[in-house]
Design an enzyme around this catalytic site. Structure first.
Site, PDB file in Angstrom:
ATOM      1  N   LYS B  80       4.637  -6.204  -9.267  1.00 37.05           N
ATOM      2  CA  LYS B  80       3.733  -5.239  -8.582  1.00 37.05           C
ATOM      3  C   LYS B  80       4.110  -3.693  -9.099  1.00 37.05           C
ATOM      4  CE  LYS B  80       3.306  -3.407  -3.798  1.00 37.05           C
ATOM      5  NZ  LYS B  80       4.094  -3.583  -2.162  1.00 37.05           N
ATOM      6  N   SER B 155       0.214  -4.129   1.135  1.00 36.71           N
ATOM      7  CA  SER B 155      -0.372  -3.454  -0.212  1.00 36.71           C
ATOM      8  C   SER B 155      -0.215  -4.434  -1.252  1.00 36.71           C
ATOM      9  CB  SER B 155       0.708  -2.202  -0.550  1.00 36.71           C
ATOM     10  OG  SER B 155       2.021  -2.525  -0.467  1.00 36.71           O
ATOM     11  N   SER B 179       3.896  -5.582   3.380  1.00 34.46           N
ATOM     12  CA  SER B 179       3.300  -5.513   2.326  1.00 34.46           C
ATOM     13  C   SER B 179       3.777  -6.738   1.326  1.00 34.46           C
ATOM     14  CB  SER B 179       3.472  -4.533   1.463  1.00 34.46           C
ATOM     15  OG  SER B 179       2.729  -3.180   2.221  1.00 34.46           O
TER      16      SER B 179
END
Lengths: 98, 501
Positions: B80, B155, B179
């Protein structure tokens, strides 16, 4: 509670965020809806409930005060928007008339 | 080639250890896959094929030289784009950091590199990890591989989509309000938020420091546990890191034993607002766990209903403080530096141009909640609500070993469906937020499809009982795999490559 466009503009100024008139007009009603929906928590807990700022019961963590290698100046400055004489170059600090 | 893509990370690690395949072959297969499908999925912000192949070659060379390597050495991973990694941009999905290259590695990045994992690239996310769909990314929206008109969650939608699209067998995420778990839920993958303090936040761009926690993502429970083992553990560079042994998550995932465990279904995380299909799959999964030997009870956590409201005061307050560092002075974007503007004006112009709408909303809410006259009513009250939520967990864990709920109230919604309604977007994290507030371990595990879209079951376990999250997840996986003939994403592969199984 009502949040006016002027109040949002004041908060944005405090947060150092330049907002367009359009953004202000859009944000004010959105923020009001959000704040209304979260307002219920203000009624939840009485004075007998201790506030919790963090999930762990922490005390300060210290390391030994020893000299250790750190980033070289050129690494630190590599991502700077502007550099002068091995320093960060920043815009003037004082506004007009200060 | 397709076998390499479908394999679990554990299988790939074993195949490489026994010399059946090289890391270069495995890495090349995944790079080819990214080339073939990422134009549609858009999971990656940045891919560095050359670097990945060089890293794969280095692992192969070390193995050839007889080096002792870990179980994931040579296995590709997607990171990420919130974890700092040298030699590549870290954008956090924000225009304010476009092109920025960090001067050091996050501890989690470093541990992944040290374990010999091969970094394929950095994955898309909502800007500064603020969102539930990746639609708040400053760059583009990631698409759900199960249905490309739908969101991959957020996210960490890029990491979850990369797994579901078979672009990577492992990925890293961070979880502030869900997330990791909500994207796992809507993509049919596995994602675990470790106990707060269980993984280091050093070098992870901060959103809300008392809530943020890095964690592992995978397609199988064992893979996720193996990655957890690599990244977890005390880090002197993070003062909130817990100096205690890492729970035996890999052993728990292998044993997959829930016999004698008492699991509590949280009454408040269901009912109105929850899709019937989600509730049905959840109930079936609970039955499967009962069949595997767990005792199922119902528990009440009455203060969970305040979690969303308290979260949307505490998180923005911390955001407004953390994101003050983006001041256009030392790194990142600078706008209006033309001699006519003061430093303060340049800051405001830069932040106005560099931050997206959701980031601005949250900073302004936080500024409001912390401002004098409102602090006690808003931030102070939210902190008290947090105490009550943690108290609910404490009470529930007195009678239960772990708690169960759906991971998120709905399956993946359509791209664009909630972008004009922040409150509807926030509701995606209804089930996941309580564990961030209390700091306990929690994970999301696939439990089936509703109308063709994945549903996730959430397991919540006490602080430092992360192994229990894996035990329950692995037992569920075993029970369901016996019915499905594999894990949930295998069905997606079959659907896309000739015939549903």
């Amino acid at each position: 509670m009502a949040l006016t466009t002027a109040e949002v503009a004041r908060l944005a100024a405090l947060a150092r965020i330049e907002l367009s008139e359009d953004e202000l007009a859009r944000l004010a009603p959105q923020l009001e809806v959000i704040l209304e929906s979260v307002a219920q928590v203000t009624e939840v807990a009485g004075d007998d409930v201790a506030p919790m700022s963090h999930p762990l019961p922490l005390t300060n963590v210290f390391r030994a005060d020893e000299v250790r290698p750190s980033l070289a100046a050129e690494q630190v400055l590599a991502a700077a928007p502007a550099v002068e004489d091995e320093r960060f170059r920043v815009p003037r600090i004082l506004g007009e008339g200060q | 080639m397709s076998a390499l893509l479908q394999s679990s990370a554990a299988e790939l690690g074993r195949a490489m250890a026994s010399g059946q395949v090289s890391s270069r072959e495995v890495t090349q297969a995944h790079l080819d896959r990214i080339h073939a499908v990422d134009g549609d999925v858009r999971a990656f912000l940045h891919v560095d094929a050359e670097r990945a192949l060089a890293a794969a070659d280095a692992v192969d060379a070390r193995r050839a030289a007889g080096a002792e390597l870990g179980p994931l050495a040579g296995v590709p991973i997607a990171i990420k784009d919130i974890f700092c990694m040298t030699g590549a941009p870290t954008t956090v999905g924000s225009r304010i950091l476009e092109g920025w290259q960090p001067p050091y590695n996050a501890t989690v990045t470093q541990r992944v590199l040290d374990a010999g994992l091969v970094v394929l690239g950095k994955t898309n996310l909502d800007e500064f990890a603020m969102g539930s769909s990746t639609e708040n990314s400053g760059y583009f929206t990631t698409h759900n591989p199960w249905d490309r008109d739908r969101i991959p969650g957020g996210s960490g939608g890029g990491s979850a989509a990369a797994l579901a699209a078979f672009e990577a067998p492992l990925a890293l995420g961070t979880d502030t309000g869900g997330s990791i778990r909500q994207p796992a839920s809507v993509t049919g993958t596995v994602g675990v938020k470790p106990t707060y303090g269980g993984t280091s936040r050093y070098g992870v761009v901060a959103m809300a420091s008392s809530l943020d926690q890095p964690g592992p993502c995978g397609r199988t429970v064992l893979d996720t546990a193996l990655l957890h083992q690599v990244i977890a553990g005390w880090d002197p560079m993070d003062s909130t890191s817990i100096n205690a042994p890492v729970p035996d998550v890999v052993g728990a995932a292998r044993r997959a034993d829930v016999s004698g465990l008492r699991l509590g279904v949280v009454r408040e995380l269901g009912g109105e607002g929850y899709e019937p299909g989600v509730e049905q799959r959840f109930r079936e999964a609970v039955d499967a766990l009962a069949a595997a030997g767990a005792e199922i009870v119902e528990v009440s956590c009455p203060n969970f209903r305040y979690a969303l409201g308290a979260y949307y005061l505490i998180m923005p307050s911390e955001v407004s403080s953390n994101l003050a560092r983006f001041d256009a002075m030392r790194y990142g974007l600078r706008v209006g530096d033309d001699g006519s503007h003061s430093a303060e004006e340049v800051m405001a112009l830069t932040r106005g141009a560099g931050f997206g709408a959701e980031v601005k909303r949250r900073i302004i809410i936080g500024t409001y909640a912390l401002s004098s006259g409102y602090y006690d009513a808003y931030y102070g009250s939210a902190q008290k609500a947090r105490t009550l939520i943690a108290g609910d967990f404490e009470a529930a864990f007195e009678t239960c070993d772990a708690l169960l709920s759906p991971s998120t109230p709905t399956t993946a919604f359509r791209i664009g469906e909630r972008t004009d309604d922040p409150l509807a977007m926030y509701a995606a994290d209804l089930c996941t937020i309580p564990s961030n507030m209390a700091g306990n371990a929690a994970g999301s595990f696939p439990c089936g499809l509703a109308d063709g879209l994945p549903v996730g079951l959430q397991v919540m376990a006490p602080v430092l009982a992360d192994d229990r999250v894996y035990a329950v997840g692995a037992a569920l996986e075993r029970e369901l795999a016996a019915r499905w003939g594999g894990v949930l994403t295998d069905r997606l592969w079959a659907r896309q490559n000739g015939g549903e199984q």
